[in-house]
Design an enzyme around this catalytic site. Structure first.
Site, PDB file in Angstrom:
ATOM      1  N   GLY A  15      23.314  -1.839  -8.366  1.00  0.00           N
ATOM      2  CA  GLY A  15      24.101  -1.240  -7.287  1.00  0.00           C
ATOM      3  C   GLY A  15      25.591  -1.436  -7.517  1.00  0.00           C
ATOM      4  O   GLY A  15      26.357  -1.682  -6.580  1.00  0.00           O
ATOM      5  N   ASP A  59      17.025   2.359 -11.374  1.00  0.00           N
ATOM      6  CA  ASP A  59      16.517   2.588 -10.021  1.00  0.00           C
ATOM      7  C   ASP A  59      15.641   1.380  -9.725  1.00  0.00           C
ATOM      8  O   ASP A  59      14.629   1.164 -10.403  1.00  0.00           O
ATOM      9  CB  ASP A  59      15.707   3.893  -9.967  1.00  0.00           C
ATOM     10  CG  ASP A  59      15.261   4.211  -8.541  1.00  0.00           C
ATOM     11  OD1 ASP A  59      15.026   3.259  -7.758  1.00  0.00           O
ATOM     12  OD2 ASP A  59      15.160   5.400  -8.198  1.00  0.00           O
ATOM     13  N   SER A 137      21.955 -10.399   3.427  1.00  0.00           N
ATOM     14  CA  SER A 137      22.828  -9.979   4.542  1.00  0.00           C
ATOM     15  C   SER A 137      22.724 -11.005   5.657  1.00  0.00           C
ATOM     16  O   SER A 137      21.678 -11.660   5.807  1.00  0.00           O
ATOM     17  CB  SER A 137      22.362  -8.618   5.071  1.00  0.00           C
ATOM     18  OG  SER A 137      23.003  -8.333   6.301  1.00  0.00           O
ATOM     19  N   TYR A 150      15.389  -3.504   7.820  1.00  0.00           N
ATOM     20  CA  TYR A 150      16.484  -4.014   6.969  1.00  0.00           C
ATOM     21  C   TYR A 150      16.540  -5.546   7.091  1.00  0.00           C
ATOM     22  O   TYR A 150      16.546  -6.258   6.081  1.00  0.00           O
ATOM     23  CB  TYR A 150      17.805  -3.377   7.406  1.00  0.00           C
ATOM     24  CG  TYR A 150      19.008  -3.817   6.596  1.00  0.00           C
ATOM     25  CD1 TYR A 150      19.246  -3.303   5.327  1.00  0.00           C
ATOM     26  CD2 TYR A 150      19.911  -4.755   7.109  1.00  0.00           C
ATOM     27  CE1 TYR A 150      20.361  -3.700   4.584  1.00  0.00           C
ATOM     28  CE2 TYR A 150      21.015  -5.158   6.376  1.00  0.00           C
ATOM     29  CZ  TYR A 150      21.241  -4.630   5.115  1.00  0.00           C
ATOM     30  OH  TYR A 150      22.337  -5.035   4.384  1.00  0.00           O
ATOM     31  N   LYS A 154      15.890  -8.383   4.130  1.00  0.00           N
ATOM     32  CA  LYS A 154      16.952  -9.324   3.732  1.00  0.00           C
ATOM     33  C   LYS A 154      16.517 -10.773   3.986  1.00  0.00           C
ATOM     34  O   LYS A 154      16.831 -11.672   3.201  1.00  0.00           O
ATOM     35  CB  LYS A 154      18.252  -8.999   4.462  1.00  0.00           C
ATOM     36  CG  LYS A 154      18.846  -7.636   4.058  1.00  0.00           C
ATOM     37  CD  LYS A 154      19.159  -7.572   2.581  1.00  0.00           C
ATOM     38  CE  LYS A 154      19.902  -6.316   2.179  1.00  0.00           C
ATOM     39  NZ  LYS A 154      20.238  -6.297   0.746  1.00  0.00           N
TER      40      LYS A 154
END
Ligand SMILES: NC(=O)c1ccc[n+]([C@@H]2O[C@H](COP(=O)([O-])OP(=O)(O)OC[C@H]3O[C@@H](n4cnc5c(N)ncnc54)[C@H](OP(=O)(O)O)[C@@H]3O)[C@@H](O)[C@H]2O)c1
Length: 245
Positions: A15, A59, A137, A150, A154
């Site tokens: 990323g 990917d 996160s 999400y 995380k």
């Protein structure tokens, strides 16, 4: 300072095409590291070559992309010194509205991809050891509306990192986590697009601003360098005080 020296270290950042990953890639390059930056598509990595970054397509949902890339880096440089699993996606979907495809895609990208990349790294290096930094996160540590899956992925990355830190400690691996707060990247467009939402969010951040992608760089250099050589299984929060309240 020598303690934080990463000169000549090989690092692979997933990323890295934009946002936090791009900032880490450029910062590591400036600090003298040999940087491999990954994006999910060939177009995402086009800019890297002229910036002195070795672009690779990974990917993270694929079973082979990272495995092959790490194999090539090891062949060329003898060792990948540091793997930074940074690729990730977020949505603003209420838990009741998650469609199966969206659910699987987020788990694959944010969790399975991280696990698989760590495994690929270990398979290539085994007892040679290594250094893994996973970008999770603060939402993996505290709850928030519209972030159920999400947050789950995380939180899972944080737990995974602690488990791998222990399992692979005696093979010379360190595994740590960076937990960013709200950082000014494409991912936070959904907050920045509406002024009243942005103002509400800013009011909740003790430092009163979103983080810049560069705010994550120092934490990454610390964890990639010998300055943190006795640190493993830990989570470093970089959030302007958001979850200290
Ligand atoms: N921004 C924040 O406020 C914030 C806060 C906490 C944690 N984080 C975490 O920090 C990390 C980076 O976030 P960011 O804000 O920099 O996000 P961003 O600007 O949206 O960039 C996301 C990056 O992930 C890559 N990516 C997405 N899906 C991928 C896939 N299937 N395979 C490989 N790469 C993929 C993208 O590559 P392409 O360009 O090729 O699509 C891009 O490089 C993420 O893990 C995110 O969850 C961000």
């Amino acid at each position: 300072m020598k303690l934080f020296d990463i000169t000549g270290k090989t690092v692979l950042i997933t990323g890295a095409s934009r946002g936090i990953g791009k900032s880490i890639a450029l910062g590591f390059r400036d600090a003298g590291a040999i940087v491999y930056g990954a994006g999910s598509r060939p177009e995402s990595i086009e800019w890297m070559d002229k910036e002195g970054i070795n672009g690779v397509v990974i990917d993270v949902r694929s079973e082979k992309d990272a495995f092959n890339a790490i194999g090539k880096i090891r062949e060329k440089h003898g060792k990948l010194n540091c793997l930074i699993n940074n690729a990730g996606i977020a949505t603003n979907t209420p838990a009741s509205g998650f469609k199966e495809e969206e659910l699987q895609n987020m788990i694959q990208t944010n969790y399975t991809g991280v696990f698989r990349n760590c495994q690929a790294y270990y398979k290539h290096h085994k007892k040679d050891g290594g250094n893994i930094i996973n970008v999770a996160s603060v939402l993996g540590m505290v709850g928030s509306k519209l972030a159920s899956v999400y947050s789950g992925t995380k939180g899972a990355v944080i737990s995974l990192s602690k488990a791998l830190a222990i399992e692979w400690c005696n093979s010379g691996y360190r595994v740590n986590v960076i937990c960013p707060g709200l950082i000014d990247t494409d991912m936070t467009d959904m907050i920045k697009d509406k002024e009243y939402i942005l103002n509400q969010v800013l009011a909740g951040i003790p430092m009163g601003r979103l983080g810049d992608p560069e705010d994550i760089l120092g934490a990454a250099i610390y964890l990639a360098s010998d300055a943190s050589k006795y640190v493993t299984g830990q989570t470093l929060v970089v959030d302007g005080g958001l979850i200290a309240q």
